[in-house]
Scaffold this active site. Structure first.
Site, PDB file in Angstrom:
ATOM      1  N   ARG A   1       2.149   0.511  -6.250  1.00 34.02           N
ATOM      2  CA  ARG A   1       3.256   0.189  -5.639  1.00 34.02           C
ATOM      3  C   ARG A   1       4.462   0.322  -6.266  1.00 34.02           C
ATOM      4  NH1 ARG A   1       1.882  -4.290  -1.345  1.00 34.02           N
ATOM      5  NH2 ARG A   1      -0.098  -3.332  -1.966  1.00 34.02           N
TER       6      ARG A   1
ATOM      7  N   LYS B   1      -6.001 -12.207 -11.135  1.00 30.29           N
ATOM      8  CA  LYS B   1      -6.973 -11.869 -10.158  1.00 30.29           C
ATOM      9  C   LYS B   1      -8.091 -12.538 -10.536  1.00 30.29           C
ATOM     10  CE  LYS B   1      -6.851  -6.707  -9.823  1.00 30.29           C
ATOM     11  NZ  LYS B   1      -6.347  -6.835  -8.138  1.00 30.29           N
TER      12      LYS B   1
HETATM   13  N1  BES Z   1      -5.731  -2.281  -8.040  1.00 31.93           N
HETATM   14  C1  BES Z   1      -5.773  -2.929  -6.930  1.00 31.93           C
HETATM   15  C2  BES Z   1      -6.376  -2.749  -5.871  1.00 31.93           C
HETATM   16  C3  BES Z   1      -8.114  -2.184  -5.923  1.00 31.93           C
HETATM   17  C4  BES Z   1      -8.546  -3.583  -5.617  1.00 31.93           C
HETATM   18  C5  BES Z   1      -8.415  -1.489  -5.645  1.00 31.93           C
HETATM   19  C6  BES Z   1      -9.993  -3.365  -5.731  1.00 31.93           C
HETATM   20  C7  BES Z   1      -9.581  -0.984  -5.544  1.00 31.93           C
HETATM   21  C8  BES Z   1     -10.489  -2.168  -5.528  1.00 31.93           C
HETATM   22  C9  BES Z   1      -4.262  -3.237  -6.273  1.00 31.93           C
HETATM   23  O1  BES Z   1      -3.492  -3.151  -7.381  1.00 31.93           O
HETATM   24  C10 BES Z   1      -4.477  -4.897  -5.975  1.00 31.93           C
HETATM   25  O2  BES Z   1      -4.451  -5.494  -6.686  1.00 31.93           O
HETATM   26  N2  BES Z   1      -3.671  -4.631  -4.627  1.00 31.93           N
HETATM   27  C11 BES Z   1      -4.138  -5.927  -3.949  1.00 31.93           C
HETATM   28  C12 BES Z   1      -2.550  -5.793  -3.164  1.00 31.93           C
HETATM   29  C13 BES Z   1      -2.537  -6.944  -2.815  1.00 31.93           C
HETATM   30  C14 BES Z   1      -1.809  -8.095  -3.779  1.00 31.93           C
HETATM   31  C15 BES Z   1      -1.363  -7.059  -1.308  1.00 31.93           C
HETATM   32  C16 BES Z   1      -5.188  -6.097  -3.074  1.00 31.93           C
HETATM   33  O3  BES Z   1      -5.748  -5.195  -2.486  1.00 31.93           O
HETATM   34  O4  BES Z   1      -5.465  -6.893  -2.702  1.00 31.93           O
HETATM   35 MN    MN Z   2      -3.350  -4.934  -8.582  1.00 33.33          MN
END
Ligand code: BES
Ligand code: MN
Ligand code: ZN
Length: 488
Positions: free
Chosen positions: A343, A269
């Site tokens: 997931r 990230k």
């Molecule tokens: N934990 C994150 C989702 C999230 C982001 C929750 C910001 C709350 C605030 C999750 O693990 C994630 O990183 N999801 C990605 C998925 C993508 C890589 C397909 C997302 O939502 O960007």
């Molecule tokens: Mn994530």
């Protein structure tokens, strides 16, 4: 127990209270000529959550708390009014309020209000209690001086509303404490410690699997995500079984995402994107905390909570984009983005829950940013293959004021998860509709039971305090899940 939350009692004696708060509807304000000038000078229109404070010559403070239009008063109105009361009287040590009797069926607005005294007292406690929370583990600054709230009322129903409300507040505060605790200190093993203490005080059975057991149980998704971490994963199960000889009416599985910190892994990230990622165990926190309420409410349904716990880090052995693992149900997954990790751990937990022959399985997770792009920060997305199950979750949403909106699981998007090398890939080939492909991914690991997936997205954390929500961890899902189970 959180020190900033006041204690609550139900009594008609106001004792040492230096301030009194009562509810006021728009209609009641219109009739009150003595208040009219002062109200208009202060912009007080009896809107929900507005307050108007007057000080008598004896120094005692009286606060009118807006309830809005009388035919729109419901439990959440009372929660919001009680929250406004607690915020406006936070410098008083002890306060008294007639809010519960004002809105319960005894008073003159009774045709409007569908609340009984039990629900009214419970709502007052919830609103004032949740609004008074602050995470104090690392600061001495106290936001409130409020130590005691005396709620006017009497009788067994009021007492039972009081005790439900107090449990509900304690549960939400427990979840907020877990969410607010930094990822560096709330590791999977620390989460387990807190889960054990919850189970002990609620009298619930707890089972904890360590890394070896997780491997022996073929939970390939949890192992893949945990591979890059120095903190070993844990898998926690907590059981509630109703007492008595009668067979439980149903058996429910609750599954919560417990990523104690999400760096994104090798698909790392941004600095900004990581700032809030200690909240990524909010699903597990909600499931754990809801078990506290369930144990107190003692419904005639059996419940098992499933909490997969790991952080998502990047040491030299971290799982890589392109890696393939086998989940507990035997399906193979090509990991193309290590940041779609929630997931993967839920896949194993849902597979295990599916083996238990539950009558319903509900999972809750901070799964995607995409759900928040669609619904904003205050509404959770619900994806389910079962209309009746959605109706139950929607009813729990109405009861608790925790907003949800149903999103689809479109079959025609399933092909976005096709992989050339495995049974499925962990992100869609199309980037739009990310909450839906995430839901479709999870559906591959559920069998034999109606299932619903609640994606709370960014709703696990609030940027500022408002109503009974406080800045930081929100405790989203705690009361929703408990109400869903208890209303079965
Ligand atoms: N934990 C994150 C989702 C999230 C982001 C929750 C910001 C709350 C605030 C999750 O693990 C994630 O990183 N999801 C990605 C998925 C993508 C890589 C397909 C997302 O939502 O960007
Ligand atoms: Mn994530
Ligand atoms: Zn995550």
């Amino acid at each position: 127990m959180v020190s900033t939350v006041p204690t609550f009692t139900v009594s008609n004696a106001t004792a040492k209270a230096t301030a009194t708060a009562h509810g006021m509807t728009v209609e009641q304000l219109a009739k009150d000529s003595s208040l009219a000038t002062q109200a208009s000078q202060n912009g007080f229109e009896a809107k929900v959550g507005q307050t108007l404070s007057t000080t008598g010559i004896d120094g005692k403070v009286t606060v009118a708390v807006g309830l809005g239009q009388q035919d729109k008063v419901e439990a959440n109105t009372v929660r919001l009014a009680a929250a406004a009361m607690a915020r406006s009287l936070k410098f008083h040590k002890e306060i008294a309020t007639s809010l519960a009797t004002d809105v319960s069926d005894s008073l003159d607005i009774k045709d409007a209000v569908r609340l009984d005294i039990k629900d009214a007292v419970c709502a007052v406690v919830e609103g004032a209690g949740m609004a008074s929370y602050q995470f104090t583990s690392y600061t001495k600054a106290k936001p409130t001086n409020l130590k005691k709230v005396i709620i006017a009322g009497s009788g067994a129903a009021a007492k039972s509303g009081l005790s439900l409300g107090v449990t509900s507040v304690n549960a939400v505060c427990l979840a907020r404490d877990l969410v607010n605790e930094p990822g560096g200190s709330l590791t999977p093993t620390e989460f387990v410690k807190r889960a054990r203490s919850v189970a002990r005080s609620a009298g619930l059975k707890i089972t904890v699997w360590d890394g070896k057991k997780i491997e022996a149980e073929k939970m390939g998704g949890i192992m893949a995500v945990n591979q890059g971490s120095t903190h070993p994963a844990r898998f926690v199960m907590i059981n509630y079984v109703p007492t008595g000889k009668a067979k439980p009416k149903a058996s429910i599985g609750l599954v919560g995402k417990g990523v104690t910190f999400d760096s994104g892994g090798l698909s790392i990230k941004s600095g900004q994107g990581m700032m809030s990622m200690k909240i990524d165990m909010s699903g597990a926190a909600a499931v754990l905390a809801s078990m506290m309420i369930i144990a107190e409410q003692a419904p005639k349904v059996a419940v098992t909570a499933y909490m997969p716990l790991t952080d998502n880090m990047i040491n030299g052995d971290a799982f890589r984009p392109g890696d393939v693992f086998t989940a507990r149900n035997g399906k193979t997954v090509e990991v193309l983005n290590t940041d779609a990790e929630g997931r993967l751990i839920l896949a194993d937990a849902l597979s295990l829950a599916s083996e238990a022959k539950h009558d319903a399985i509900v999972d809750i997770a901070t799964l995607t940013g995409s759900v928040t792009a669609a619904l904003g920060p205050k509404i959770s997305g619900v994806m389910t293959n079962d209309d009746d199950l959605f109706a139950r979750i929607n009813a729990a949403s109405d009861n608790t004021g925790e907003k949800v909106w149903r999103l689809p699981l479109p079959e025609e998007y399933r092909k976005f998860l096709d992989s050339g090398v495995a049974d499925l890939r962990n992100i869609g080939t199309v980037s739009q509709g990310g909450a839906l492909t995430a839901g479709l991914f999870l559906s591959e690991f559920v069998s034999g039971a109606p299932w619903a997936h609640i994606d709370v997205g960014v709703g696990a954390m609030a940027d500022s305090s408002e109503g009974y929500v406080t800045k930081g961890g929100t405790g989203v899902g705690v009361r929703l899940l408990a109400d869903f189970v208890s209303s079965w």
